[in-house]
Design a protein around this motif. Structure first.
Motif, PDB file in Angstrom:
ATOM      1  N   ILE A 308       0.844  -1.195   0.000  1.00  0.00           N
ATOM      2  CA  ILE A 308       0.000   0.000   0.000  1.00  0.00           C
ATOM      3  C   ILE A 308       0.879   1.244   0.000  1.00  0.00           C
ATOM      4  CG2 ILE A 308      -1.533   1.383   1.467  1.00  0.00           C
ATOM      5  CD1 ILE A 308      -3.061  -1.128   2.104  1.00  0.00           C
ATOM      6  N   ARG A 309       1.951   1.204   0.809  1.00  0.00           N
ATOM      7  CA  ARG A 309       2.863   2.351   0.842  1.00  0.00           C
ATOM      8  C   ARG A 309       3.500   2.579  -0.526  1.00  0.00           C
ATOM      9  NH1 ARG A 309       3.946   0.697   6.056  1.00  0.00           N
ATOM     10  NH2 ARG A 309       5.594  -0.721   5.403  1.00  0.00           N
ATOM     11  N   ARG A 310       3.935   1.484  -1.151  1.00  0.00           N
ATOM     12  CA  ARG A 310       4.587   1.633  -2.459  1.00  0.00           C
ATOM     13  C   ARG A 310       3.619   2.149  -3.518  1.00  0.00           C
ATOM     14  NH1 ARG A 310       7.903  -2.791  -1.331  1.00  0.00           N
ATOM     15  NH2 ARG A 310       6.281  -4.212  -1.970  1.00  0.00           N
ATOM     16  N   LEU A 311       2.397   1.607  -3.510  1.00  0.00           N
ATOM     17  CA  LEU A 311       1.411   2.047  -4.500  1.00  0.00           C
ATOM     18  C   LEU A 311       1.031   3.497  -4.260  1.00  0.00           C
ATOM     19  CD1 LEU A 311      -0.832  -1.109  -4.715  1.00  0.00           C
ATOM     20  CD2 LEU A 311       0.490  -0.125  -6.572  1.00  0.00           C
ATOM     21  N   ASP A 312       0.959   3.869  -2.983  1.00  0.00           N
ATOM     22  CA  ASP A 312       0.644   5.254  -2.654  1.00  0.00           C
ATOM     23  C   ASP A 312       1.632   6.211  -3.306  1.00  0.00           C
ATOM     24  OD1 ASP A 312      -1.674   5.441  -1.364  1.00  0.00           O
ATOM     25  OD2 ASP A 312      -0.877   5.497   0.661  1.00  0.00           O
ATOM     26  N   GLU A 313       2.891   5.807  -3.277  1.00  0.00           N
ATOM     27  CA  GLU A 313       3.922   6.635  -3.895  1.00  0.00           C
ATOM     28  C   GLU A 313       3.550   6.969  -5.341  1.00  0.00           C
ATOM     29  OE1 GLU A 313       8.082   5.221  -4.015  1.00  0.00           O
ATOM     30  OE2 GLU A 313       7.669   4.836  -1.893  1.00  0.00           O
ATOM     31  N   ILE A 314       3.083   5.950  -6.051  1.00  0.00           N
ATOM     32  CA  ILE A 314       2.698   6.169  -7.451  1.00  0.00           C
ATOM     33  C   ILE A 314       1.432   7.003  -7.542  1.00  0.00           C
ATOM     34  CG2 ILE A 314       1.884   5.045  -9.544  1.00  0.00           C
ATOM     35  CD1 ILE A 314       4.068   3.408  -9.473  1.00  0.00           C
ATOM     36  N   PHE A 315       0.447   6.622  -6.733  1.00  0.00           N
ATOM     37  CA  PHE A 315      -0.812   7.333  -6.829  1.00  0.00           C
ATOM     38  C   PHE A 315      -0.683   8.795  -6.407  1.00  0.00           C
ATOM     39  CE2 PHE A 315      -2.903   3.139  -6.994  1.00  0.00           C
ATOM     40  CZ  PHE A 315      -3.730   3.376  -8.065  1.00  0.00           C
ATOM     41  N   LEU A 316       0.315   9.069  -5.568  1.00  0.00           N
ATOM     42  CA  LEU A 316       0.502  10.449  -5.129  1.00  0.00           C
ATOM     43  C   LEU A 316       1.342  11.265  -6.104  1.00  0.00           C
ATOM     44  CD1 LEU A 316       0.940   9.992  -1.280  1.00  0.00           C
ATOM     45  CD2 LEU A 316      -0.930  11.116  -2.473  1.00  0.00           C
ATOM     46  N   THR A 317       1.987  10.565  -7.053  1.00  0.00           N
ATOM     47  CA  THR A 317       2.751  11.304  -8.049  1.00  0.00           C
ATOM     48  C   THR A 317       1.777  11.979  -9.002  1.00  0.00           C
ATOM     49  OG1 THR A 317       4.399   9.558  -7.965  1.00  0.00           O
ATOM     50  CG2 THR A 317       4.597  11.133  -9.749  1.00  0.00           C
ATOM     51  N   GLY A 318       1.971  13.265  -9.188  1.00  0.00           N
ATOM     52  CA  GLY A 318       1.045  13.979 -10.061  1.00  0.00           C
ATOM     53  C   GLY A 318       1.706  14.322 -11.379  1.00  0.00           C
ATOM     54  N   ASN A 319       0.945  14.887 -12.254  1.00  0.00           N
ATOM     55  CA  ASN A 319       1.471  15.342 -13.523  1.00  0.00           C
ATOM     56  C   ASN A 319       1.759  16.833 -13.412  1.00  0.00           C
ATOM     57  OD1 ASN A 319       2.084  15.948 -16.097  1.00  0.00           O
ATOM     58  ND2 ASN A 319       0.237  15.062 -17.001  1.00  0.00           N
ATOM     59  N   ASP A 320       3.027  17.203 -13.615  1.00  0.00           N
ATOM     60  CA  ASP A 320       3.339  18.625 -13.465  1.00  0.00           C
ATOM     61  C   ASP A 320       3.114  19.389 -14.765  1.00  0.00           C
ATOM     62  OD1 ASP A 320       5.357  17.397 -14.746  1.00  0.00           O
ATOM     63  OD2 ASP A 320       6.988  18.285 -13.582  1.00  0.00           O
ATOM     64  N   ILE A 321       2.756  18.635 -15.821  1.00  0.00           N
ATOM     65  CA  ILE A 321       2.413  19.343 -17.057  1.00  0.00           C
ATOM     66  C   ILE A 321       0.901  19.556 -17.052  1.00  0.00           C
ATOM     67  CG2 ILE A 321       2.476  19.272 -19.563  1.00  0.00           C
ATOM     68  CD1 ILE A 321       4.931  17.465 -19.238  1.00  0.00           C
ATOM     69  N   ARG A 322       0.518  20.681 -16.470  1.00  0.00           N
ATOM     70  CA  ARG A 322      -0.914  20.930 -16.332  1.00  0.00           C
ATOM     71  C   ARG A 322      -1.394  21.782 -17.503  1.00  0.00           C
ATOM     72  NH1 ARG A 322      -2.502  18.713 -12.147  1.00  0.00           N
ATOM     73  NH2 ARG A 322      -1.234  18.464 -10.289  1.00  0.00           N
ATOM     74  N   ASP A 323      -2.627  21.551 -17.842  1.00  0.00           N
ATOM     75  CA  ASP A 323      -3.182  22.387 -18.888  1.00  0.00           C
ATOM     76  C   ASP A 323      -3.445  23.773 -18.314  1.00  0.00           C
ATOM     77  OD1 ASP A 323      -3.040  20.649 -20.929  1.00  0.00           O
ATOM     78  OD2 ASP A 323      -4.999  19.756 -20.573  1.00  0.00           O
TER      79      ASP A 323
END
Lengths: 594, 596
Positions: A308-323
């Motif tokens: 869960i901790r590892r997956l959270d890392e991914i799910f918390l990564t956002g896209n910094d290229i915002r429209d």
């Protein structure tokens, strides 16, 4: 955090199924506890003169009915709880993939595909286990223990019951104490396995060196070490893990041996019936399984928490290229592209991949970019496609700042032919139309013709339906490149970008493709990146990049006259094309040995 | 299909003694496991019911515990021994397979992806090991346990034994039905997992394209289809298991019920002792447990046997297998190479070399010139016998190279490839590879000869510096210098250089040029050259074009001849009156300074 939300969402939406499953599980546990009592009662009846045969038969029928009902309940909780665990697995995989699709190219730049696969395989797998037998064993183990002990205490004998609890606690402690040690030994087993994989991988990749320097036997000796280490690790693991089940048996055996004397005395003195005595024996046996599982339950949940901790890392990564919040309008690339004092460093790197680049490209013109590997050619294109944010300097398209153009709209304007010619392992047709049903078969064929690949495709037995990749046809580098050119031009893009895409084709094919590309570029803007100068010497304007800086720019003639780096590159490259020119003049004949 | 099991069994041959010992241990352990219900039976019948005066309850209890202890120790010993045997066998298969792969010809590696070969040696053997340690060891015990229970039941009461076993046909039917469906379903699940993993891997590596072409929606749709089919298959797996597990349990409980039913009357009449009934109940449960477990083990057995099949398939590849020791020894060579009418094709009749003949005298430096795909690299491959030629002869010191031992032939030739491969390990082990008898002095000597010593010494740990990630921390030029040093450390009679090009900057190029000269001193040297400046001083230049030798001679001769070579030379050197010579651009001293 996000994962917890998702879990909440998923669990919430399927709370009914979970309620049914868990109720069935509890009911089946209760029935399981009743069964030994029924059997013990039957045993007593068998000996009892006063009990009629019908009464015994009724007892047996009750036993059968109970068993039937219990198996039914087990079917229910298995399909509900374990079935839901499968649903959860699929649900999370789908959410994970959807999220990964939104992450920027930078994210993939820093991670190996194998590592990402590990999330989808190992971590989701760990959660699946936790939510199937992790839940079941936990509930089942606690219930069976409580119910069995309760029944023994209430209906059989408190002293005997205490005797039964002692081994549970003793064995339980032993299991919980030993299990982490077993796991650390198992980690060593996995490391030893990974070591073997690394060695073999290295050996196969470097097989030419191995063979060239006759290192086969030495390499085998090296692997032997790794292989023996793997065996040693396994034995080290077995030495401890094999102790677990005997220890549990021993604890229960001791308790049983003592309760046997005590219980037999009780029966003789009439304190309990023989049936009770037999039921007690069965209960004692029933307690053993959950204790054996205890270590596994703890391990499963620990693994799940880590996942869960590892997956959270991914799910918390956002896209910094915002429209952009206020779109600056949609460009058509009918004025041109201007790059002003553009500098760029890859995230996490201090080196400037581009520094102070400025140039202009008028609509309808073709720009050529050349330079050594690492000079910044591809970086420039990545920025133009908004795969990274432009932070220092500006890129203007039709006068609109690129940061103000939504990525999707921008990319729709551009036909891109990548360096690695990545194609999907599906049909040629789907590759060319990029899964877009809006394109007709005629469109696809037309694009293929213009990319000079229709002839090749027509030769395949299934033509445009031919599947590419491991399960289909292996294409040559040149064929892949031309299909990916077709994919770019079918969209009728305003800007066509070829990122060093012609390096794998021979000069003759290159010239054919260049001819048709010139045709395609007649009424649109183009950017040609190439290592080979022959590819771009007809461009209206050529940029020579060197270590991120713009070294020279101008037309072919201007740059040749300047006698700088471009001139030197051109000179050192012409030998090969000369040979090819000579080759073209020559009539091709297929010669056979005499 | 059957063959692989028999073949697998052959590996047990050296362990027959151990296997026998294990069997004895298992038999004793099973005996112990079977005794305990009987002890309980005696306690019930003789002590509680019979109330025999000479019954030693304490002794019984003690022996019960003794039996538990004994069976614990024995099962531990048995698990340990069987695992050790299993590991021994896995080690042997792994080494046999790896050794086999080492001697497969270059063509095999051209055709099979490294990932595929890797899977055989690592994952498939691991699956086999899993099958062995997780399943076969228990299976072995279970079979004997079932046999033991049958024996005890029949000796206690034939009638009750038959009654208890009356449900076995039902059980067999349930198990058969389950196996049929589970096998099919397992294949379905496996293939879907493979598709999903393949899909994910492809999309992760091609995410850039997905985003540039705005394919997210289309790809997500495709993924959802795969994912929900996988869900269906997975749910089917759950349902099958949910039918089978409680099903066998039901059969088990049914057997117990029937048993009690059958005993009505006979216990009271004294025909049957109540303890026997209880012992039967216990035995029946023990009898069914392994069968119910079979479902869990089934998948492991399936994937293990698939792996065994694939391993044996690879072991059976014999085509072109190299034998390093067959042929005449080649202790030393003068280094005279001759190609006589060599024809060669990698596949069928797509000739890559057509009737190639040339001679290289000992100590000469010969340059091969030609376009990409002209056959230069192929000539190099053939001298080391990476491939077998179809027609003609390649001679070394006047003798066909096929007569020599491959081991000696390749040790006399060192090839420096364009693409440098570095191993995990330190710098020195990358120069001398695994040859511990190449001394450190030799390594350093080789390194300084090619001007690599300087940059190596500048590294924090010098020759002991770890090479990380296949040498990513080193520059392309430094890697190239290491591979030169490697070639020289092996002191070959023939040096073959596939010249590194474009990606290296001019300064490094100069160092490499100088190193190259140093390396070729006193050796027969074959150079594939892209820059003509490097070959001007060659004793002989061979111009290859479309697999044929078109021109041969020294630099000046070829220029006078006015053919392809002259053409190339003019293009590269003589334009706008200036001559571009790399030797002229950089002096040795300055190049070394700028390099360090």
């Amino acid at each position: 955090m996000i994962l917890k939300l998702i879990l909440g969402e998923f669990l919430h939406s399927s709370r009914k199924q979970y309620a049914i499953g868990i109720l069935a599980l509890i009911a089946s546990c209760i029935l399981q506890i009743l069964l030994p009592k029924l059997l013990g009662g039957a045993m007593d009846m068998l000996r009892d003169q006063d009990v009629s045969v019908e009464r015994v038969v009724l007892q047996v029928i009750m036993m059968i009915a109970l068993a039937l009902f219990m198996s039914g309940l087990k079917f229910v909780w298995r399909t509900y709880i374990q079935g839901k665990a499968r649903d959860l697995d699929c649900y999370l995989r789908s959410r994970l993939f959807a999220h990964l699709q939104t992450l920027p190219v930078r994210f993939y730049h820093n991670r190996k595909t194998g590592d990402l696969m590990a999330y989808a395989i190992n971590d989701l797998g760990a959660l699946k286990s936790a939510f199937s037998f992790g839940i079941v064993f936990l509930i089942d183990g606690i219930l069976i223990n409580l119910l069995a002990v309760g029944t023994m205490f209430r209906t059989i004998d408190p002293v005997l019951t205490l005797l039964a609890i002692v081994p549970v606690l003793l064995a339980g402690t032993a299991v919980v104490w030993i299990k982490p040690r077993i796991r650390s030994r198992f980690t060593r087993v996995q490391e030893a396995f990974a070591n073997i994989s690394d060695k073999v991988q290295e050996n196969i990749s470097g097989i030419r060196v191995v063979k060239g320097f006759v290192q086969e036997e030495k390499e085998t000796a090296r692997l032997k070490e790794a292989s023996l280490e793997r065996s040693a690790a396994q034995m080290n693991y077995v030495r401890l893990s094999a102790v677990l089940s005997p220890i549990v048996s021993l604890c229960f055996g001791a308790s049983f041996a003592v309760s046997m004397i005590l219980g037999a005395g009780y029966v003789i003195r009439g304190r309990i019936t023989l049936g009770d005595y037999l039921a007690f024996n069965t209960y004692l046996g029933m307690l053993q399984t959950p204790v054996n599982h205890m270590g596994k339950i703890v391990e499963t949940w620990q693994k799940a928490m880590a996942s869960i901790r590892r997956l959270d890392e991914i799910f918390l990564t956002g896209n910094d290229i915002r429209d952009p919040e206020h779109a600056g309008g949609t460009p058509r690339i009918d004025q041109g592209i201007a790059v002003r004092d553009l500098s760029f460093s890859y995230p996490g790197s201090s080196r400037e991949a581009l520094s102070g680049i400025s140039f202009e490209l008028k609509a309808g013109q073709t720009l050529g970019i050349t330079g050594d590997t690492g000079s910044g050619k591809s970086t420039l294109v990545s920025l133009l496609l908004r795969l990274y944010n432009v932070e220092r300097g500006r890129i203007l398209i039709d006068g609109i700042d690129i940061n103000d153009i939504p990525a999707k709209e921008l990319r729709e304007l551009i036909g891109f032919v990548p360096q690695d010619n990545f194609l999907f392992s599906t049909t040629i047709k789907d590759n060319i139309r990029a899964f877009d049903d809006a394109f007709s078969d005629e469109d696809i064929e037309e694009a293929a013709r213009r990319a000079e690949v229709h002839g090749n495709i027509a030769e395949f037995p299934e033509q445009y339906e031919t599947v590419i990749g491991e399960r289909g046809i292996m294409l040559s580098g040149g064929q892949r490149q031309r299909i990916s050119i077709a994919r770019a031009i079918i969209r009728d893009p305003r800007l066509l970008v070829l990122d060093d895409s012609l390096s794998a084709v021979d000069t003759r094919t290159e010239e054919q493709i260049l001819g048709s590309i010139r045709e395609i570029l007649r009424d649109r803007t183009g950017i040609l990146i190439a290592h080979r100068i022959s590819t771009l010497k007809n461009a209206d304007r050529i940029l020579v990049l060197d270590k991120g800086r713009l070294l020279e720019q101008g037309s072919h003639d201007e740059l040749m006259a300047a006698g700088g780096k471009y001139y030197r590159l051109y000179m050192s490259q012409t030998q090969e094309s000369e040979v090819y020119r000579e080759e073209r003049e020559e009539r091709e004949e297929r010669e056979e040995p005499v | 299909m059957k063959g692989k099991y028999i073949r697998l069994l052959r590996y047990f041959k050296p362990h027959l003694g151990m296997l026998f010992l294990c069997m004895v241990l298992v038999l004793i352990a099973i005996g112990a496991e079977l005794i305990n219900p009987y002890i309980v039976k005696m306690v019930i019948d003789d002590y509680i019911v019979g109330q025999k005066p000479d019954f030693h309850m304490g002794l019984m209890s003690l022996s019960y515990f003794g039996v538990v202890m004994l069976s614990g120790i024995l099962s531990y010993a048995q698990t340990f021994l069987l695992n050790r045997m299993g590991q021994g066998i896995m080690h042997r298969i792994r080494m046999e397979l790896f050794g086999h792969i080492q001697n497969l010809p270059m063509g095999f590696f051209d055709q099979n992806s490294s990932g595929r070969i890797l899977t055989r040696v690592s994952n498939d053997i691991e699956a086999l090991s899993e099958m062995f340690s997780g399943v076969l060891i228990n299976l072995f015990k279970d079979v004997f346990l079932i046999l033991g229970i049958l024996y005890v039941m029949f000796s206690l009461s034939t009638r009750l034994a038959l009654i208890s076993l009356s449900v076995v046909p039902v059980l067999a039917l349930v198990t058969w039905f389950y196996n049929q469906r589970a096998r099919k379903n397992y294949k379905w699940v496996r293939s879907l997992i493979a598709s999903i993993n393949g899909f994910l891997a492809e999309n992760f590596s091609g995410m850039k394209i997905v985003q540039i072409f705005n394919l997210q929606k289309a790809k997500f749709k495709e993924f959802t289809e795969l994912n929900s089919e996988y869900n269906r298959a997975g749910r089917m797996e759950v349902i099958l298991m949910a039918l089978f597990k409680p099903g066998t349990e039901l059969v088990n409980n049914l057997a117990v019920s029937i048993l009690v039913w059958a005993c009505i009357g006979s216990v009271f009449n004294g025909v049957l002792e109540i303890g026997v009934v209880f012992a039967f109940v216990t035995y029946v449960k023990k009898f069914f447990a392994p069968i119910s477990d079979l479902a869990d083990k089934y998948n492991v057995i399936l994937s293990g046997s698939v792996s065994a099949e694939r391993i044996f398939e690879l072991l059976d590849v014999q085509e072109g297998k190299e034998d390093l020791d067959r042929g005449e020894p080649l202790p030393a060579t003068r280094g005279a190479i001759e190609f006589r009418h060599v024809w060669f094709a990698y596949k069928d009749k797509d000739w890559v070399l057509r009737d190639v003949s040339f001679r290289v005298e000992p100590g000469q430096t010969v340059a091969l010139v030609g376009a990409t795909g002209s056959g230069k690299s192929t000539i190099i491959n053939l001298i080391s016998r990476y491939y077998e030629i179809q027609k003609g002869q390649i001679l070394l010191d006047g003798v066909d190279i096929r007569t020599f031992r491959l081991r000696d032939l390749r040790r006399r030739i060192a090839v420096v490839m364009q693409e440098v491969f570095l191993f995990a390990g330190d710098i020195k082990s990358n120069i001398r590879l695994n040859e511990e008898d190449i001394s450190l002095e030799t390594v350093q000597e080789a390194a300084s000869l090619v001007n690599a010593d300087e940059f190596i010494r500048a590294l924090p740990d010098g020759y002991d510096e770890e090479v990380k990630e296949r040498g990513c921390t080193l520059s392309a030029g430094e890697r190239q210098l290491l591979s030169f040093a490697r070639a020289l450390a092996f002191d070959p009679s023939i040096l073959v250089l596939d010249e590194a090009t474009a990606t290296i900057d001019t300064e490094t190029e100069c160092i490499i040029q100088n190193s190259l000269k140093a390396a070729s001193r006193g050796r027969t040297t074959l150079v594939i050259a892209h820059r003509l400046s490097t070959i001007r001083e060659a004793d002989q230049i061979i111009v290859i074009h479309k697999g044929r030798i078109r021109e041969t001679g020294r630099h000046n001769e070829l220029l006078e001849q006015g053919g392809i070579y002259k053409n190339l030379h003019d293009m590269q050197f003589c334009r706008s009156g200036g001559i571009l010579s790399f030797q002229g651009v950089c002096g040795e001293g300055s190049a070394l300074d700028s390099f360090s």
